[in-house]
Write a protein that holds these residues in place. Structure first.
Motif, PDB file in Angstrom:
ATOM      1  N   LYS A  25       0.453  -1.179   0.443  1.00  0.00           N
ATOM      2  CA  LYS A  25      -0.113   0.001  -0.405  1.00  0.00           C
ATOM      3  C   LYS A  25       0.988   1.205   0.188  1.00  0.00           C
ATOM      4  O   LYS A  25       0.710   2.689  -0.137  1.00  0.00           O
ATOM      5  CB  LYS A  25      -1.031  -0.393   1.116  1.00  0.00           C
ATOM      6  CG  LYS A  25      -2.279  -0.792   0.700  1.00  0.00           C
ATOM      7  CD  LYS A  25      -2.902  -0.936   2.163  1.00  0.00           C
ATOM      8  CE  LYS A  25      -3.478   0.046   2.579  1.00  0.00           C
ATOM      9  NZ  LYS A  25      -4.466   0.268   3.883  1.00  0.00           N
ATOM     10  N   ALA A  26       1.555   1.007   1.198  1.00  0.00           N
ATOM     11  CA  ALA A  26       2.924   2.656   0.209  1.00  0.00           C
ATOM     12  C   ALA A  26       3.872   2.314  -1.211  1.00  0.00           C
ATOM     13  O   ALA A  26       4.281   3.562  -1.047  1.00  0.00           O
ATOM     14  CB  ALA A  26       3.750   2.427   1.663  1.00  0.00           C
ATOM     15  N   SER A  50      -8.595  -7.998   2.725  1.00  0.00           N
ATOM     16  CA  SER A  50      -8.026  -6.915   3.434  1.00  0.00           C
ATOM     17  C   SER A  50      -8.586  -5.492   2.915  1.00  0.00           C
ATOM     18  O   SER A  50      -9.571  -4.723   3.161  1.00  0.00           O
ATOM     19  CB  SER A  50      -7.122  -7.263   4.219  1.00  0.00           C
ATOM     20  OG  SER A  50      -6.201  -5.632   5.010  1.00  0.00           O
ATOM     21  N   THR A  51      -7.548  -5.656   1.903  1.00  0.00           N
ATOM     22  CA  THR A  51      -8.248  -4.573   0.670  1.00  0.00           C
ATOM     23  C   THR A  51      -9.923  -4.119   0.227  1.00  0.00           C
ATOM     24  O   THR A  51     -10.183  -3.158  -0.005  1.00  0.00           O
ATOM     25  CB  THR A  51      -6.870  -4.395  -0.599  1.00  0.00           C
ATOM     26  OG1 THR A  51      -7.166  -6.118  -1.070  1.00  0.00           O
ATOM     27  CG2 THR A  51      -5.861  -4.108   0.181  1.00  0.00           C
ATOM     28  N   GLY A  52      -9.860  -5.673  -0.457  1.00  0.00           N
ATOM     29  CA  GLY A  52     -11.470  -5.621  -0.680  1.00  0.00           C
ATOM     30  C   GLY A  52     -12.872  -4.796   0.778  1.00  0.00           C
ATOM     31  O   GLY A  52     -13.317  -4.424  -0.147  1.00  0.00           O
ATOM     32  N   ARG A  53     -12.031  -4.638   1.796  1.00  0.00           N
ATOM     33  CA  ARG A  53     -12.887  -4.691   2.894  1.00  0.00           C
ATOM     34  C   ARG A  53     -12.963  -3.362   2.788  1.00  0.00           C
ATOM     35  O   ARG A  53     -13.614  -2.091   2.618  1.00  0.00           O
ATOM     36  CB  ARG A  53     -13.122  -4.813   3.911  1.00  0.00           C
ATOM     37  CG  ARG A  53     -13.223  -6.245   4.735  1.00  0.00           C
ATOM     38  CD  ARG A  53     -13.247  -6.736   6.120  1.00  0.00           C
ATOM     39  NE  ARG A  53     -11.235  -6.389   6.250  1.00  0.00           N
ATOM     40  CZ  ARG A  53     -10.525  -7.592   6.158  1.00  0.00           C
ATOM     41  NH1 ARG A  53     -11.240  -8.755   5.802  1.00  0.00           N
ATOM     42  NH2 ARG A  53     -10.103  -7.982   6.807  1.00  0.00           N
ATOM     43  N   ALA A  54     -11.575  -2.189   2.447  1.00  0.00           N
ATOM     44  CA  ALA A  54     -10.916  -0.753   2.514  1.00  0.00           C
ATOM     45  C   ALA A  54     -12.125   0.020   1.181  1.00  0.00           C
ATOM     46  O   ALA A  54     -12.411   0.611   1.285  1.00  0.00           O
ATOM     47  CB  ALA A  54      -9.528  -0.835   2.028  1.00  0.00           C
ATOM     48  N   VAL A  55     -12.073  -1.052   0.100  1.00  0.00           N
ATOM     49  CA  VAL A  55     -13.193  -0.518  -1.279  1.00  0.00           C
ATOM     50  C   VAL A  55     -14.142   0.027  -0.937  1.00  0.00           C
ATOM     51  O   VAL A  55     -14.354   0.611  -1.194  1.00  0.00           O
ATOM     52  CB  VAL A  55     -12.625  -1.317  -1.703  1.00  0.00           C
ATOM     53  CG1 VAL A  55     -14.123  -1.133  -2.993  1.00  0.00           C
ATOM     54  CG2 VAL A  55     -11.763  -1.358  -2.893  1.00  0.00           C
ATOM     55  N   SER A  56     -15.009  -1.002   0.112  1.00  0.00           N
ATOM     56  CA  SER A  56     -16.118  -1.058   0.452  1.00  0.00           C
ATOM     57  C   SER A  56     -16.652  -0.247   0.916  1.00  0.00           C
ATOM     58  O   SER A  56     -17.641   0.075   1.284  1.00  0.00           O
ATOM     59  CB  SER A  56     -16.337  -2.639   0.447  1.00  0.00           C
ATOM     60  OG  SER A  56     -16.141  -3.252   2.030  1.00  0.00           O
ATOM     61  N   LYS A  57     -15.287   0.483   1.774  1.00  0.00           N
ATOM     62  CA  LYS A  57     -16.344   1.233   3.327  1.00  0.00           C
ATOM     63  C   LYS A  57     -16.058   2.601   2.061  1.00  0.00           C
ATOM     64  O   LYS A  57     -16.091   3.860   2.975  1.00  0.00           O
ATOM     65  CB  LYS A  57     -15.028   0.854   4.342  1.00  0.00           C
ATOM     66  CG  LYS A  57     -15.552  -0.665   5.121  1.00  0.00           C
ATOM     67  CD  LYS A  57     -14.687  -0.903   6.300  1.00  0.00           C
ATOM     68  CE  LYS A  57     -15.337  -1.108   7.032  1.00  0.00           C
ATOM     69  NZ  LYS A  57     -14.345  -2.125   8.393  1.00  0.00           N
ATOM     70  N   GLY A  58     -15.353   2.968   0.807  1.00  0.00           N
ATOM     71  CA  GLY A  58     -14.981   3.873   0.092  1.00  0.00           C
ATOM     72  C   GLY A  58     -13.332   4.786   1.093  1.00  0.00           C
ATOM     73  O   GLY A  58     -13.059   5.604   0.411  1.00  0.00           O
ATOM     74  N   ARG A  71       1.419  -5.205  -6.840  1.00  0.00           N
ATOM     75  CA  ARG A  71       3.094  -4.905  -6.145  1.00  0.00           C
ATOM     76  C   ARG A  71       3.281  -6.573  -5.588  1.00  0.00           C
ATOM     77  O   ARG A  71       4.288  -6.140  -5.653  1.00  0.00           O
ATOM     78  CB  ARG A  71       2.665  -3.487  -5.172  1.00  0.00           C
ATOM     79  CG  ARG A  71       3.001  -2.471  -6.319  1.00  0.00           C
ATOM     80  CD  ARG A  71       3.097  -1.269  -5.504  1.00  0.00           C
ATOM     81  NE  ARG A  71       2.404  -0.289  -5.910  1.00  0.00           N
ATOM     82  CZ  ARG A  71       1.068   1.282  -5.338  1.00  0.00           C
ATOM     83  NH1 ARG A  71       0.703   0.125  -4.914  1.00  0.00           N
ATOM     84  NH2 ARG A  71       0.825   1.807  -6.172  1.00  0.00           N
ATOM     85  N   ILE A  72       2.832  -7.430  -5.215  1.00  0.00           N
ATOM     86  CA  ILE A  72       2.775  -8.216  -4.688  1.00  0.00           C
ATOM     87  C   ILE A  72       3.120  -9.346  -5.815  1.00  0.00           C
ATOM     88  O   ILE A  72       2.703 -10.120  -6.272  1.00  0.00           O
ATOM     89  CB  ILE A  72       1.799  -8.582  -3.341  1.00  0.00           C
ATOM     90  CG1 ILE A  72       1.178  -7.628  -2.799  1.00  0.00           C
ATOM     91  CG2 ILE A  72       2.428  -9.691  -2.762  1.00  0.00           C
ATOM     92  CD1 ILE A  72      -0.051  -7.807  -1.747  1.00  0.00           C
ATOM     93  N   THR A  73       4.458  -9.890  -5.608  1.00  0.00           N
ATOM     94  CA  THR A  73       4.611 -11.525  -6.250  1.00  0.00           C
ATOM     95  C   THR A  73       5.335 -12.353  -5.363  1.00  0.00           C
ATOM     96  O   THR A  73       5.563 -12.313  -3.928  1.00  0.00           O
ATOM     97  CB  THR A  73       6.123 -11.284  -7.364  1.00  0.00           C
ATOM     98  OG1 THR A  73       6.141  -9.760  -8.556  1.00  0.00           O
ATOM     99  CG2 THR A  73       6.488 -12.280  -8.390  1.00  0.00           C
TER     100      THR A  73
END
Length: 410
Positions: A25-26, A50-58, A71-73
């Motif tokens: 995220k950074a 986790s990131t999906g929850r952030a999307v759902s909460k705007g 960015r993750i391999t």
């Protein structure tokens, strides 16, 4: 730290995946490592949810979420994963031999100037560092769960660690909007050294018929204003984790007050780890406790009214002992417990209760038990004898902040 530095995170359980998310995220390119495709899939799912929850909460757009995931391999080959990384963070489960083996591989495969960090919460980082050829670049970097949310990070140096490594890591963490506190290697560091014995004391009171689990937890939530009671907190952390920390602290200090209560050992033997197994001090359905009688029966005579004083008194005495030993400053302890545990700042609580009152409580506990670990700190007596006790605490805060900033090795 270079702007384009790659980060490797070894271990993709809940904590490792959370750390992976923090760096992705950074804006960092992250190499996520585990020993099987199934383990990697678990980590991938944790980050996606986790990131999906952030999307759902705007709080994050779908485009930003995809950028984080991109960015993750993922790697099962540790040597390959770390070969071009400037920071490697190991976050596997608490097994010293496993961690030493991983660090030997990393030490040989990573760039010569890479920082080698461990997220251990209970093991001696010095023992991990001693297993590699370049121990000066090994450091502890203890994130708290959930890593994307919790701001506190304990940075732990060993007798080997290069001060420049610590300074770089602190700078990097501040850039991640974390709150790093720097300490030396010792069992429990700041937070677990204070939090887990507090939990252990509550377990002891419960096992010995001092009060019911509900009375203990209610007292600490309603009177002490802690976010949750100690027995519920043990279930949340994991009774196995609490047991491991207490055992390590007892091994290091030989203080019988630190020894885990027998019921904690029995719960772990029975696989009653808490929320993650569905049963511990409480029984859980859907992540919430249900009505049941608990592992032991109701005490014959409740002394619940004394719970708050006893547990808070022991805890504050341990906080003062930590300052007295020059291990941590007042500010670092307050930051650690407030940001790492969402608990009131202990030295603000000490100021409110007054050192004189806390001394009276601890003297009573010591008289009752005779345990050296319950002996009141000499520094607590000094604070209690001050004409202006609140001012004495403020002066201690300033003095320890100056001492630790001028002498980073404590």
């Amino acid at each position: 730290m270079t702007e384009n530095m790659k980060v490797a995170v070894i271990g993709q359980g809940t904590m490792g995946a959370g750390i992976t998310e923090v760096f992705a995220k950074a804006g960092f390119e992250v190499h996520a490592v585990d020993n099987s495709e199934a383990a990697l899939e678990r980590g991938r799912s944790i980050v996606a949810k986790s990131t999906g929850r952030a999307v759902s909460k705007g709080k994050m757009s779908e485009e930003d979420q995809q950028a984080v995931l991109d960015r993750i391999t993922y790697f099962t080959d540790t040597a390959q994963a770390v070969s071009d990384c400037g920071l490697i963070i190991e976050a596997v489960f608490e097994n010293l031999e496993l961690k030493q083996s991983i660090f030997k591989t990393v030490d040989e495969a990573a760039p010569a100037d890479a920082i080698l960090a461990t997220n251990t919460s209970s093991l001696a980082i010095t023992a991990i560092a001693a297993a590699v050829s370049s121990p000066e670049r090994v450091v502890g970097v203890h994130f708290f769960n959930p890593a994307p949310v919790q701001t506190l990070v304990e940075v732990i140096r060993t007798v080997f660690t290069d001060d420049a490594i610590v300074a770089k890591l602190v700078e990097l963490l501040k850039g991640l909007r974390k709150s790093p506190v720097v300490v030396n290697d010792r069992a429990g560091f700041i937070v677990n050294c204070l939090l887990v014995p507090y939990i252990g004391s509550a377990i002891y009171l419960y096992e010995n018929g001092f009060a019911t689990r509900e009375e203990i937890d209610k007292a600490m939530v309603e009177q002490a204003k802690y976010p949750m009671g100690p027995l519920a907190l043990a279930d949340l952390i994991g009774n196995d984790v609490c047991l491991a920390v207490l055992e390590k602290m007892y091994d290091e200090t030989k203080d019988r007050v630190q020894a885990p209560a027998p019921i904690l050992t029995r719960l772990v033997m029975a696989n009653m780890m808490g929320m993650k197994t569905g049963r511990g001090f409480y029984t859980y359905e859907g992540g919430k406790p249900t009505e049941d009688r608990g592992p032991i029966r109701r005490p014959l005579q409740s002394r619940g009214v004394e719970i708050h004083d006893r547990l808070v008194g022991e805890y504050l005495n341990n906080c003062v002992k930590m300052v007295q030993s020059n291990y941590a400053s007042v500010d670092n302890i307050d930051t650690g417990m407030a940001e790492g545990c969402r608990m009131p700042k202990p030295f603000e609580v000490l100021k409110e209760l007054t050192p004189k009152r806390v001394l009276e409580i601890v003297e009573g506990i010591y008289a009752e038990t005779g345990e050296p670990g319950h002996r009141p700190a000499h520094l607590l007596r000094q604070l209690a004898e001050a004409d202006d006790q609140a001012a004495a605490i403020d002066e201690l805060r300033a003095a320890t902040a100056e001492a630790h900033s001028s002498n980073p090795r404590g």
